[in-house]
Write an enzyme that holds these catalytic residues in place. Structure first.
Site, PDB file in Angstrom:
ATOM      1  N   ARG A  42       0.962  -1.107   0.196  1.00 38.87           N
ATOM      2  CA  ARG A  42      -0.012   0.031   0.026  1.00 38.87           C
ATOM      3  C   ARG A  42       0.844   1.282   0.069  1.00 38.87           C
ATOM      4  O   ARG A  42       0.409   2.305  -0.444  1.00 38.87           O
ATOM      5  CB  ARG A  42      -0.879  -0.064   1.336  1.00 38.87           C
ATOM      6  N   LYS A 138       5.196 -19.013   5.374  1.00 39.67           N
ATOM      7  CA  LYS A 138       4.670 -19.536   6.759  1.00 39.67           C
ATOM      8  C   LYS A 138       4.360 -18.299   7.784  1.00 39.67           C
ATOM      9  O   LYS A 138       4.930 -17.246   7.340  1.00 39.67           O
ATOM     10  CB  LYS A 138       5.700 -20.537   7.306  1.00 39.67           C
ATOM     11  N   HIS A 168      11.521 -22.438   4.651  1.00 38.22           N
ATOM     12  CA  HIS A 168      12.943 -22.138   4.229  1.00 38.22           C
ATOM     13  C   HIS A 168      13.847 -22.997   4.923  1.00 38.22           C
ATOM     14  O   HIS A 168      14.906 -23.007   3.950  1.00 38.22           O
ATOM     15  CB  HIS A 168      13.293 -20.589   4.621  1.00 38.22           C
ATOM     16  N   LYS A 172      17.890 -25.209   2.693  1.00 45.01           N
ATOM     17  CA  LYS A 172      19.118 -25.160   3.446  1.00 45.01           C
ATOM     18  C   LYS A 172      19.992 -26.497   2.659  1.00 45.01           C
ATOM     19  O   LYS A 172      19.462 -27.514   2.637  1.00 45.01           O
ATOM     20  CB  LYS A 172      19.172 -25.277   4.902  1.00 45.01           C
ATOM     21  N   GLU A 206      18.305 -22.260  19.782  1.00 41.94           N
ATOM     22  CA  GLU A 206      18.475 -20.790  19.729  1.00 41.94           C
ATOM     23  C   GLU A 206      18.939 -20.023  20.657  1.00 41.94           C
ATOM     24  O   GLU A 206      18.413 -20.285  21.765  1.00 41.94           O
ATOM     25  CB  GLU A 206      17.128 -20.074  19.114  1.00 41.94           C
ATOM     26  N   HIS A 230       9.927 -26.786  11.047  1.00 39.63           N
ATOM     27  CA  HIS A 230      11.104 -27.132  10.642  1.00 39.63           C
ATOM     28  C   HIS A 230      11.450 -28.473  11.225  1.00 39.63           C
ATOM     29  O   HIS A 230      12.047 -29.476  10.513  1.00 39.63           O
ATOM     30  CB  HIS A 230      12.145 -26.262  11.066  1.00 39.63           C
ATOM     31  N   LYS A 323      14.161 -21.356  22.919  1.00 39.86           N
ATOM     32  CA  LYS A 323      15.071 -20.134  22.609  1.00 39.86           C
ATOM     33  C   LYS A 323      15.917 -19.906  23.943  1.00 39.86           C
ATOM     34  O   LYS A 323      15.467 -20.178  25.008  1.00 39.86           O
ATOM     35  CB  LYS A 323      13.770 -18.718  22.531  1.00 39.86           C
TER      36      LYS A 323
HETATM   37  N1  LIG Z   1      10.450 -11.436   7.981  1.00 41.15           N
HETATM   38  C1  LIG Z   1      10.825 -12.536   8.094  1.00 41.15           C
HETATM   39  O1  LIG Z   1      12.051 -12.817   8.271  1.00 41.15           O
HETATM   40  C2  LIG Z   1       9.846 -13.714   7.964  1.00 41.15           C
HETATM   41  C3  LIG Z   1      10.375 -15.111   8.126  1.00 41.15           C
HETATM   42  C4  LIG Z   1       9.568 -15.989   7.767  1.00 41.15           C
HETATM   43  C5  LIG Z   1       8.302 -15.774   7.487  1.00 41.15           C
HETATM   44  N2  LIG Z   1       7.862 -14.561   7.462  1.00 41.15           N
HETATM   45  C6  LIG Z   1       6.322 -14.433   6.911  1.00 41.15           C
HETATM   46  O2  LIG Z   1       6.410 -13.496   5.926  1.00 41.15           O
HETATM   47  C7  LIG Z   1       5.119 -12.762   5.716  1.00 41.15           C
HETATM   48  C8  LIG Z   1       5.572 -11.386   5.628  1.00 41.15           C
HETATM   49  O3  LIG Z   1       6.370 -11.027   6.743  1.00 41.15           O
HETATM   50  P1  LIG Z   1       7.199  -9.644   6.956  1.00 41.15           P
HETATM   51  O4  LIG Z   1       8.073  -9.616   8.020  1.00 41.15           O
HETATM   52  O5  LIG Z   1       7.733  -8.937   5.392  1.00 41.15           O
HETATM   53  O6  LIG Z   1       6.071  -8.807   7.313  1.00 41.15           O
HETATM   54  P2  LIG Z   1       5.890  -7.032   7.396  1.00 41.15           P
HETATM   55  O7  LIG Z   1       7.169  -6.311   7.575  1.00 41.15           O
HETATM   56  O8  LIG Z   1       4.908  -6.860   8.437  1.00 41.15           O
HETATM   57  O9  LIG Z   1       5.158  -6.680   5.821  1.00 41.15           O
HETATM   58  C9  LIG Z   1       3.888  -6.947   5.474  1.00 41.15           C
HETATM   59  C10 LIG Z   1       3.797  -6.364   4.306  1.00 41.15           C
HETATM   60  O10 LIG Z   1       2.291  -6.634   3.777  1.00 41.15           O
HETATM   61  C11 LIG Z   1       1.937  -5.194   3.157  1.00 41.15           C
HETATM   62  N3  LIG Z   1       0.556  -5.238   3.425  1.00 41.15           N
HETATM   63  C12 LIG Z   1      -0.140  -5.258   4.316  1.00 41.15           C
HETATM   64  N4  LIG Z   1      -1.542  -4.924   4.147  1.00 41.15           N
HETATM   65  C13 LIG Z   1      -1.553  -4.952   2.795  1.00 41.15           C
HETATM   66  C14 LIG Z   1      -2.625  -4.677   1.827  1.00 41.15           C
HETATM   67  N5  LIG Z   1      -3.842  -4.481   2.252  1.00 41.15           N
HETATM   68  N6  LIG Z   1      -2.595  -4.355   0.706  1.00 41.15           N
HETATM   69  C15 LIG Z   1      -1.054  -4.462   0.065  1.00 41.15           C
HETATM   70  N7  LIG Z   1      -0.143  -4.669   1.206  1.00 41.15           N
HETATM   71  C16 LIG Z   1      -0.219  -4.844   2.227  1.00 41.15           C
HETATM   72  C17 LIG Z   1       2.821  -4.264   4.043  1.00 41.15           C
HETATM   73  O11 LIG Z   1       3.045  -2.973   3.230  1.00 41.15           O
HETATM   74  P3  LIG Z   1       2.191  -1.841   3.490  1.00 41.15           P
HETATM   75  O12 LIG Z   1       1.927  -1.645   4.844  1.00 41.15           O
HETATM   76  O13 LIG Z   1       2.927  -0.879   2.711  1.00 41.15           O
HETATM   77  O14 LIG Z   1       0.885  -2.247   2.785  1.00 41.15           O
HETATM   78  C18 LIG Z   1       4.153  -4.999   3.928  1.00 41.15           C
HETATM   79  O15 LIG Z   1       4.976  -4.716   2.975  1.00 41.15           O
HETATM   80  C19 LIG Z   1       4.409 -13.113   7.138  1.00 41.15           C
HETATM   81  O16 LIG Z   1       3.501 -14.041   6.816  1.00 41.15           O
HETATM   82  C20 LIG Z   1       5.500 -13.506   7.906  1.00 41.15           C
HETATM   83  O17 LIG Z   1       5.045 -14.411   8.995  1.00 41.15           O
HETATM   84  C21 LIG Z   1       8.577 -13.555   7.689  1.00 41.15           C
END
Ligand SMILES: NC(=O)c1ccc[n+]([C@@H]2O[C@H](COP(=O)([O-])OP(=O)(O)OC[C@H]3O[C@@H](n4cnc5c(N)ncnc54)[C@H](OP(=O)(O)O)[C@@H]3O)[C@@H](O)[C@H]2O)c1
Length: 486
Positions: A42, A138, A168, A172, A206, A230, A323
């Site tokens: 967004r 996930k 992920h 690995k 961890e 995992h 953890k």
């Molecule tokens: N970060 C990690 O290392 C990690 C690891 C494993 C799994 N995950 C999984 O990956 C997913 C994303 O994680 P993240 O850490 O990147 O989350 P995040 O930082 O909260 O990012 C979420 C994204 O969704 C967008 N978003 C939210 N509502 C939206 C809407 N209505 N329309 C369009 N875009 C929207 C947000 O952008 P705007 O606010 O600009 O819209 C943001 O880009 C989650 O399911 C998380 O569980 C993440």
């Protein structure tokens, strides 16, 4: 000529995109892979600003790959809950294959796939050169019922063959090597069953705490965050039957058979939950910012499970994750049975008949000389311990180890997990992604464990931050089976 595929990253302004996805794509671009990227979220920004933000977070060693890819990276501001805005994305869609990567909160998975289908960007049954696939991050559900609901929701619009559920860990190198190690080295094949294996331990330790994710973690806990996905994937690769081929379905069929056979007998007796308490400067879990003061979320789990298959019946699989343990370590230990007759290491002064009697009664334990250790993180290594005669006039056996270290052999190791997984999704190989029945079977086990704790009012044990967990977890080993590897 087939037009190059297009990656749609939904959730492009988020952490995952900048930290994992774009570096992996930059590395693929450096290897000459042809594709374009359209980031969607967004937040309003131009293509140029999006690229500049990503470049600023790129590790130095990937800057050249990023600069190769940058002209093919675009950005579109879109609210995925607004059907009209999703429809408008068609103007920026190319004519080649499409990969939709849902880097979004799980609550948005279903409605986003629906909106993509209704806009005509994502359809079932398209021909091979116009493939359309969805990668889902996930967590996939938070229990069996919610995972099934999510599956049903996604299957309304796309087929299982289009759905790539990511874990992920499977990307690995060392996790994939579990398959290579088992099914290429025939010497281990006859040993790999209840006849020769006494027990299997899987540890995912961890050192870190919540890493700023208290809100997420406090509604998740160790079982759902790590064990359900995992750890059970590692267990499935250790315990599966040999696949007939390396085809995705062949491997996934064998993994799911293991997960379906996985059981816990008497949850109260064979599992432990715990949370860390303060030590030194480290806060206890309940003192962490964002954690409910009356939280019953576990940061540690240990369980003694069984795989009810012909090969493994009766062999305990001991699983442990926590953890704030002393160090990061992911390790599988296969402990082999002892020799049928203990000839060596009789204590000085003990007669042979007395020695036998003490062993028989379980008052003396035979040393377990043979343990195969597969270390997956942070070192990537394989070790096999065995007994050797200590030099001297006495017949005394002592432990020794054969060891192999990936880094010593191959230098700095190999592709990050996301790079391999994104490439496979691009190439249409689902082997390293989870099928719906695998998810189902894993949640059934996780629910059995958590439900068992709640039903039995299982105690929440405590362990000091920086220790190896509660002493109650040591009681999961019986008799002379020994204890946790570290
Ligand atoms: N970060 C990690 O290392 C990690 C690891 C494993 C799994 N995950 C999984 O990956 C997913 C994303 O994680 P993240 O850490 O990147 O989350 P995040 O930082 O909260 O990012 C979420 C994204 O969704 C967008 N978003 C939210 N509502 C939206 C809407 N209505 N329309 C369009 N875009 C929207 C947000 O952008 P705007 O606010 O600009 O819209 C943001 O880009 C989650 O399911 C998380 O569980 C993440």
């Amino acid at each position: 000529m087939t037009p190059p595929p297009q990656f749609f990253i939904l959730g492009a302004s988020g952490d995952l995109t900048a930290r994992k996805l774009i570096p992996a794509l930059a590395s693929l671009a450096r290897q000459g892979r042809e594709f374009s990227v359209l980031g969607l979220s967004r937040s309003p920004k131009t293509d140029e600003i999006f690229r500049a933000e990503l470049r600023a977070r790129m590790p130095d060693e990937l800057l050249d790959g990023f600069d190769t890819l940058a002209p093919r990276i675009g950005y579109q501001s879109v609210d995925l809950s607004e059907a009209g805005q999703v429809e408008a994305l068609r103007e920026r869609a190319g004519a080649g294959g499409r990969l939709f990567y849902l880097a979004l909160k799980p609550e948005l998975f279903g409605s986003t796939v629906e909106a993509l289908c209704q806009s005509g960007l994502l359809c079932r049954g398209v021909d091979e050169s116009h493939w359309q696939r969805v990668v889902v991050e996930k967590p996939f559900g938070h229990d069996l019922a919610s995972a099934r609901r999510l599956n049903a929701e996604l299957h309304k619009f796309i087929d299982e063959e289009q759905l790539y559920r990511i874990d992920h860990y499977l990307g690995k190198e060392t996790v994939q090597n579990l398959l290579g190690f088992r099914f290429h080295n025939a010497i281990f094949d006859p040993l790999w069953s209840r006849h020769h294996v006494e027990l299997v331990q899987i540890t995912v330790a961890e050192e870190l705490g919540l890493g700023g994710r208290a809100g997420y973690y406090d509604t998740t806990g160790a079982v759902r965050d790590m064990l359900q996905n995992h750890m059970l994937q590692i267990l499935a690769l250790i315990a599966m039957e040999p696949p007939a081929t390396l085809a995705a379905e062949s491997i996934r069929n064998q993994k799911v058979a293991v997960l379906r056979g996985l059981h816990l007998h008497d949850v109260g007796h064979n599992s432990v939950r715990a949370r860390y308490t303060a030590r030194g400067d480290t806060r206890g879990y309940l003192e962490e910012e964002g954690v409910a003061t009356d939280s019953m979320t576990e940061t540690y789990v240990a369980a003694r499970a069984e795989v009810a298959t012909w090969r493994w019946s009766g062999v305990p699989f001991l699983l442990r994750h926590g953890k704030r343990l002393p160090r990061k370590n992911t390790e599988v230990r296969i402990q082999f049975r002892t020799a049928p007759l203990q000839l060596f290491n009789r204590p000085e002064g003990m007669s042979e008949p007395d020695f036998r009697a003490q062993l028989e009664a379980g008052n003396l334990c035979q040393v377990r000389p043979n343990v195969l250790t597969l270390t997956l993180q942070p070192r990537e290594a394989i070790g096999l311990s065995f007994g050797v005669k200590r030099p001297g006039n006495v017949m005394q056996m002592t432990p020794a180890e054969l060891s192999f270290d990936y880094r010593d052999q191959f230098g700095e190791t190999t592709a990050p997990a996301y790079e391999r997984l994104l490439l496979d999704a691009l190439l249409g190989d689902q082997t390293l992604f989870l099928r719906s029945d695998e998810i189902d079977a894993s949640w059934r086990f996780a629910d059995e464990l958590r439900g068992g704790w709640d039903a039995a009012g299982a105690p929440m044990h405590e362990y000091a931050a920086g220790s190896w967990g509660p002493s109650a977890a040591d009681d999961l080993f019986y008799g002379c089976e020994g204890g946790w590897g570290v």
